[in-house]
Design an enzyme around this catalytic site. Structure first.
Site, PDB file in Angstrom:
ATOM      1  N   ASP A  13      -5.631   1.157   8.371  1.00  0.00           N
ATOM      2  CA  ASP A  13      -5.326   0.875   6.968  1.00  0.00           C
ATOM      3  C   ASP A  13      -6.032  -0.372   6.426  1.00  0.00           C
ATOM      4  OD1 ASP A  13      -3.689   3.050   6.499  1.00  0.00           O
ATOM      5  OD2 ASP A  13      -1.847   1.999   7.041  1.00  0.00           O
ATOM      6  N   LYS A  39       0.854  -1.192   0.000  1.00  0.00           N
ATOM      7  CA  LYS A  39       0.000   0.000   0.000  1.00  0.00           C
ATOM      8  C   LYS A  39       0.887   1.239   0.000  1.00  0.00           C
ATOM      9  CE  LYS A  39      -0.931   1.676   3.862  1.00  0.00           C
ATOM     10  NZ  LYS A  39      -0.312   3.023   3.840  1.00  0.00           N
TER      11      LYS A  39
END
Length: 273
Positions: free
Chosen positions: A126, A10
């Site tokens: 996240d 990510k």
């Protein structure tokens, strides 16, 4: 039946810290993308939960309830053997643990498991965006995830191996009430257009992270001076940084040159989507 799933890196192209709630959680506005490199998981249903960790960055990764993958599986009520191939540096600002947990939940869902709606956010800020695993705008404390359309971006990821505790970075943050991104994200026609717009945005954690780990400043300097670099910035709370390039070839050339000068750094030329 066993399920295999990717857990992509990510990358926070932007990370604006826009406030702080009374409970201590920070409010964010972040443009997030995912790389075509990452960890991999294999889940085999069974009677007991177990986790085996292998791969380039397996050292130091717990294989018990301290691991977010284990906690995700246990919270979803899943049992069996999980094999985690750890190819991403951990604690590196690229969502390794969060992406692993999200991948585990996606695999469990594919096997017919029921994932409680609130579970991803409970595991970490996240995890919801990593469940989407595509270009998204993430706001609030991570619970607001909206897909966005971006062109493919050619990039180089670099991590110097520095340990950057997230808490220390937030503690060094000068202001917690900063401007968000513009309300509307433009429709970009190319990676160059996207990089030019991104240059007007920020990662508010970059400066405090450099005070915690000065090596980040060296990485950013090297990326910015690499040939054809369009933009260089830190991802998340560090220490991984990225640079964008007009072509895949340029990204690979930068990886070769920077990797040759700093063989102790982790370098990976990727495409971000």
């Amino acid at each position: 039946m066993a399920a295999e799933v990717a857990a992509p890196a990510k990358i926070n192209l932007t990370l604006h810290v826009t406030g702080r709630r009374e409970d201590g959680y920070h409010l964010l506005d972040s443009l997030v993308v995912f790389a075509d490199t990452g960890d991999r998981l294999r889940l085999e249903p069974g009677q007991e939960l177990s986790l085996q960790v292998s791969g380039l960055f397996a050292e130091g990764v717990p294989a018990d309830e301290r691991n977010l993958v284990w906690r995700a599986a246990a919270a979803a009520g899943w049992t069996g053997k999980i094999s985690l191939d750890k190819q991403l540096p951990h604690g590196a600002g690229i969502g390794g643990g969060s992406s692993d947990a999200a991948a585990a939940l996606r695999a469990i869902a594919s096997q017919g498991g029921c994932i409680p709606e609130e579970l991803p956010l409970k595991l970490g800020a996240d995890v919801p965006v990593c469940m989407a695993a595509r270009a998204s705008r993430m706001r609030g404390i991570g619970e607001q995830v909206m897909p966005v359309d971006l062109p493919d971006l050619h990039a180089l990821l670099v991590n110097p191996g520095a340990h950057v505790p997230t808490g220390a970075v937030f503690s060094a943050l000068a202001s917690r009430n900063n401007a968000p991104m513009p309300q509307d994200i433009p429709a970009f026609t190319s990676g160059e257009d996207c990089a030019a717009w991104l240059a007007e945005q920020r990662n508010d954690l970059e400066v405090p992270a450099i005070t915690v780990a000065p090596e980040i400043g060296r990485v950013l300097s090297d990326l910015r001076s690499s040939r054809q670099a369009l933009l260089a910035r830190m991802s998340g709370s560090g220490a991984t940084c990225f640079a964008l390039y007009p072509t895949k070839k340029a990204a690979h050339m930068a990886a070769y040159e920077i990797g040759a000068e700093h063989p102790e750094w982790w370098c990976s030329a990727v495409t971000l989507t």
